[in-house]
Design an enzyme around this catalytic site. Structure first.
Site, mmCIF file in Angstrom:
data_model
loop_
_atom_site.group_PDB
_atom_site.id
_atom_site.type_symbol
_atom_site.label_atom_id
_atom_site.label_comp_id
_atom_site.label_asym_id
_atom_site.label_seq_id
_atom_site.Cartn_x
_atom_site.Cartn_y
_atom_site.Cartn_z
ATOM 1 N N ASP A 123 0.871 -1.169 0.000
ATOM 2 C CA ASP A 123 0.000 0.000 0.000
ATOM 3 C C ASP A 123 0.912 1.224 0.000
ATOM 4 O O ASP A 123 2.093 1.129 0.351
ATOM 5 C CB ASP A 123 -0.881 -0.043 1.250
ATOM 6 C CG ASP A 123 -1.617 1.251 1.508
ATOM 7 O OD1 ASP A 123 -2.327 1.720 0.608
ATOM 8 O OD2 ASP A 123 -1.467 1.800 2.616
ATOM 9 N N ASP A 177 -0.100 5.062 1.082
ATOM 10 C CA ASP A 177 -0.294 5.978 2.212
ATOM 11 C C ASP A 177 -0.327 5.216 3.532
ATOM 12 O O ASP A 177 -1.128 4.307 3.735
ATOM 13 C CB ASP A 177 -1.602 6.753 2.033
ATOM 14 C CG ASP A 177 -1.621 7.548 0.745
ATOM 15 O OD1 ASP A 177 -0.722 8.371 0.545
ATOM 16 O OD2 ASP A 177 -2.530 7.329 -0.082
#
Length: 233
Positions: free
Chosen positions: A27, A29
Site C-alpha cells: 500500500d 499511504d
C-alpha cells in the site's frame, strides 16, 4: 500453520523448491509513507461516509450525478493537501535494500489518485540520495483507476499473473484492513504495519510489525503463517 522458508539467495540455493515469499506488494499511504490519518478522517466527514463503508465505495455506489462529481473533487483536493506532509516510512530504505539484494519483486497497490502517486515518485522518492533511488523500482504501481479497488483481491491477482508468481508466494503489506483483506482473499500473506490506532486489524494479518523494516528480519529468518484466516473474513 504454513511455514515460509527464508527469502534469501542463500536459502534459495540450498532448497529452491521450498515455499517462500518471492514478491512484496505495498500500500502507499501509511505504509510506504507516514500516516495521513487526519486527512482521511476529514475526507470521511466532509463526504459524509457512513460507518462501515469505505470512502470510494460510498461515493461510487451510493452517490450519483453532480453529488458524486463534487465528492470526487473534494477527495482529490484533500489528497492534494496531504501531499505536503508525505514522508517515507521509517526503515523503508532498509527493507527495500534487503528486497533488492535478494531479487524479490516489488509493486504498489493504492487507492490514491495518479497525481499523488506521481508526487510520491517524483518528489518524495526524488529527495532521496542518488544511491537509494534505484531501490524504488516498483512495477507495477496501480492507482485507483484499476477496478475494483481493495479490498477486492483483483489487483493483487493481476500482479501475480504479471510477475508469474503464485499468490501464495506474495506478501501484501498495508496499514488498513482493506489492504490485509486484499491479501488474504488473494491467498497471499498479509502483513500489517501496526500503529496505535490500527491494532484492531491485527486479526486480519498473518504478520505484524511495528516498523516496516521488521519485515526484512521476518523474510530473512522465515516465518509461520496461519493461512486459515481466509476462512473467517
Amino acid at each position: 500453520m504454513v511455514y515460509y522458508s527464508p527469502s534469501t539467495k542463500e536459502s534459495v540455493q540450498t532448497d529452491p523448491t521450498a515455499l517462500r515469499i518471492r514478491g512484496v506488494v505495498f500500500d502507499m499511504d501509511g505504509t510506504l509513507t507516514t500516516p495521513i490519518n487526519e486527512h482521511l478522517k476529514q475526507m470521511r466527514i466532509e463526504v459524509q461516509v457512513p460507518d462501515g463503508m469505505g470512502t470510494l465505495e460510498y461515493v461510487d455506489s451510493c452517490l450519483e450525478g453532480e453529488a458524486r462529481e463534487r465528492a470526487h473533487q473534494r477527495i482529490v483536493e484533500i489528497e492534494t493537501e496531504a501531499m505536503a506532509s508525505m514522508e517515507l516510512s521509517p526503515g523503508l530504505v532498509n527493507l527495500l535494500q534487503f528486497l533488492q539484494n535478494n531479487d524479490i519483486c516489488i509493486g504498489v497497490i493504492t487507492r490514491n489518485n495518479q497525481k499523488a502517486v506521481d508526487h510520491f515518485i517524483n518528489n518524495v522518492v526524488g529527495r532521496q540520495p542518488h544511491e537509494h533511488k534505484g531501490l524504488f523500482s516498483f512495477d507495477p504501481l496501480l492507482d485507483r483507476s484499476f477496478k475494483p479497488t481493495k479490498p477486492s483481491p483483483d489487483s493483487l491477482l493481476h500482479i501475480s499473473k504479471q510477475w508469474n508468481i503464485p499468490p501464495e508466494q506474495l506478501m501484501m503489506v498495508g496499514d488498513h484492513g482493506d489492504d490485509l483483506l486484499c491479501g488474504v482473499r488473494a491467498g497471499s500473506v498479509a502483513a500489517l504495519l501496526r500503529y496505535d490506532d490500527n491494532r484492531h486489524f491485527e486479526s486480519y494479518a498473518h504478520v505484524v510489525v511495528d516498523r516496516i523494516d521488521g519485515l526484512a528480519e521476518c523474510l530473512a529468518a522465515g516465518f509461520e503463517a496461519n493461512m486459515s484466516i481466509a476462512d473467517s473474513v
